[in-house]
Design a protein around this motif. Structure first.
Motif, short mmCIF file in Angstrom:
data_model
loop_
_atom_site.label_atom_id
_atom_site.label_comp_id
_atom_site.label_asym_id
_atom_site.label_seq_id
_atom_site.Cartn_x
_atom_site.Cartn_y
_atom_site.Cartn_z
N ILE A 41 0.87 -1.18 0.00
CA ILE A 41 0.00 0.00 0.00
C ILE A 41 0.91 1.22 0.00
N ASN A 42 0.94 1.92 -1.14
CA ASN A 42 1.83 3.07 -1.29
C ASN A 42 1.17 4.07 -2.25
N ARG A 43 0.12 4.73 -1.76
CA ARG A 43 -0.65 5.66 -2.57
C ARG A 43 -0.69 7.02 -1.88
N GLY A 44 0.43 7.74 -1.95
CA GLY A 44 0.57 9.00 -1.25
C GLY A 44 -0.40 10.08 -1.69
N GLY A 45 -0.99 9.97 -2.86
CA GLY A 45 -1.92 10.99 -3.34
C GLY A 45 -3.31 10.89 -2.76
N LEU A 46 -3.60 9.82 -2.02
CA LEU A 46 -4.93 9.63 -1.45
C LEU A 46 -4.98 10.14 -0.02
N ALA A 47 -6.16 10.63 0.38
CA ALA A 47 -6.32 11.12 1.75
C ALA A 47 -6.42 9.97 2.75
N SER A 48 -6.99 8.84 2.31
CA SER A 48 -7.14 7.67 3.17
C SER A 48 -7.38 6.46 2.28
N LEU A 49 -7.24 5.28 2.86
CA LEU A 49 -7.44 4.06 2.10
C LEU A 49 -7.80 2.92 3.04
N THR A 50 -8.79 2.14 2.64
CA THR A 50 -9.19 0.95 3.40
C THR A 50 -9.02 -0.29 2.53
N LEU A 51 -8.37 -1.30 3.09
CA LEU A 51 -8.26 -2.62 2.47
C LEU A 51 -8.97 -3.59 3.39
N ARG A 52 -10.06 -4.20 2.90
CA ARG A 52 -10.84 -5.05 3.80
C ARG A 52 -11.37 -6.30 3.11
N GLY A 53 -11.56 -7.33 3.92
CA GLY A 53 -12.21 -8.53 3.44
C GLY A 53 -13.70 -8.32 3.31
N ALA A 54 -14.29 -8.99 2.34
CA ALA A 54 -15.70 -8.72 2.00
C ALA A 54 -16.68 -9.32 3.00
N THR A 55 -16.31 -10.42 3.67
CA THR A 55 -17.29 -11.15 4.47
C THR A 55 -17.36 -10.72 5.92
N GLY A 56 -16.35 -9.99 6.40
CA GLY A 56 -16.30 -9.64 7.81
C GLY A 56 -15.67 -10.70 8.68
#
Length: 266
Positions: A72-87
């Motif tokens: 995860i290396n996206r300096g131009g974004l204010a925030s980022l979430t990486l999550r599994g779909a099922t919980g």
């Protein structure tokens, strides 16, 4: 459709965000889904491909096992979430085959949620990030640390996680701003939790069992231990000989030891 088909990542929304109808359909890249189904034509991994294309907020990973190392290396974004779909963390597994599982470098305000990392060098590596949040993350069976963080700022929040069977620390944070560990289990690591050079550390319902050595808190300005609302359920021993003498505290609930942590310069 027959033959090789690569359809991942795919859009969360079917909205055409283009302003000119003659341009054809312009997809919304703000939220993307990743699946392990069908073939992958890109050289990068499936999750990494989505992280490279996202324009705003969230990558949702469908159930399956992903044999890749994620960055995860996206300096131009204010925030980022990486999550599994099922919980359910165990439904979405990242297995990098001995490399680091997830490396977080940018942007600030990164959330990793509802997934599992296993068979990695270190499960999660976070360097220089402000505002890291792990929610219901399992980092298990890795040769190094379950989580290694260095030079973190802002608030690092770990909620409802399992760090188990790692060859290094379950959680290893060196230089971490404000840290909150809530409903976290660290078991069978070498050792459990190490936090140093932080402004504050808040511990709530922490379970540290079966690790090779006591967890360590070092050079933390303020440590807060949140206990049960029922005062007679919780006792805290500090510096007693039974728990190793000076520089140790033990938290017991209903006569069951919850955690023993060594501390210095606190």
């Amino acid at each position: 459709i027959t033959g090789n088909v690569d359809f991942t990542p795919y859009f969360h929304s079917a909205t055409d965000v283009g302003s000119d109808p003659t341009d054809g359909f312009q997809g919304d890249f703000s939220v993307l889904h990743v699946t392990e189904e069908r073939e992958q034509s890109a050289i990068t991994g499936r999750i990494d491909e989505a992280l490279g294309l996202i324009t705003a907020s969230e990558v949702i990973v469908e159930a399956g096992t992903y044999y890749e190392s994620v960055t995860i290396n996206r300096g131009g974004l204010a925030s980022l979430t990486l999550r599994g779909a099922t919980g359910i963390a165990g439904d979405v597994v990242i297995d990098p085959g001995g490399s680091d599982g997830i490396t977080v470098l940018a942007p600030h305000n990164v959330t990793i949620q509802d997934l599992q990392i296993t068979d990695a060098a270190s499960g999660i590596v976070a360097i220089g990030v402000s505002g890291l949040a792990l929610d219901n993350v399992e980092s298990i069976g890795n040769s190094g640390d379950g989580l290694f963080g260095m030079g973190l700022t802002g608030t690092t929040t770990i909620t409802g996680g399992l760090f188990s069977g790692n060859g290094g620390h379950g959680i290893n944070l060196t230089g971490a701003g404000d840290v909150s560990l809530s409903n976290v289990t660290a078991t069978g690591n070498d050792p459990g939790v190490f936090v140093s050079n932080a402004n504050s550390l808040t511990l709530t319902n922490l379970s540290l069992t079966g690790n090779s050595a006591d967890s360590v808190v070092d050079q933390v300005t303020t440590v807060t231990l949140n206990t049960s609302t029922a005062a007679d359920q919780d006792t805290v021993d500090i510096n007693t000989a039974a728990i190793g003498g000076d520089g140790h505290f033990r938290h017991t609930r209903d006569a069951t030891v919850q955690d023993i942590v060594g501390f210095s310069n606190v």
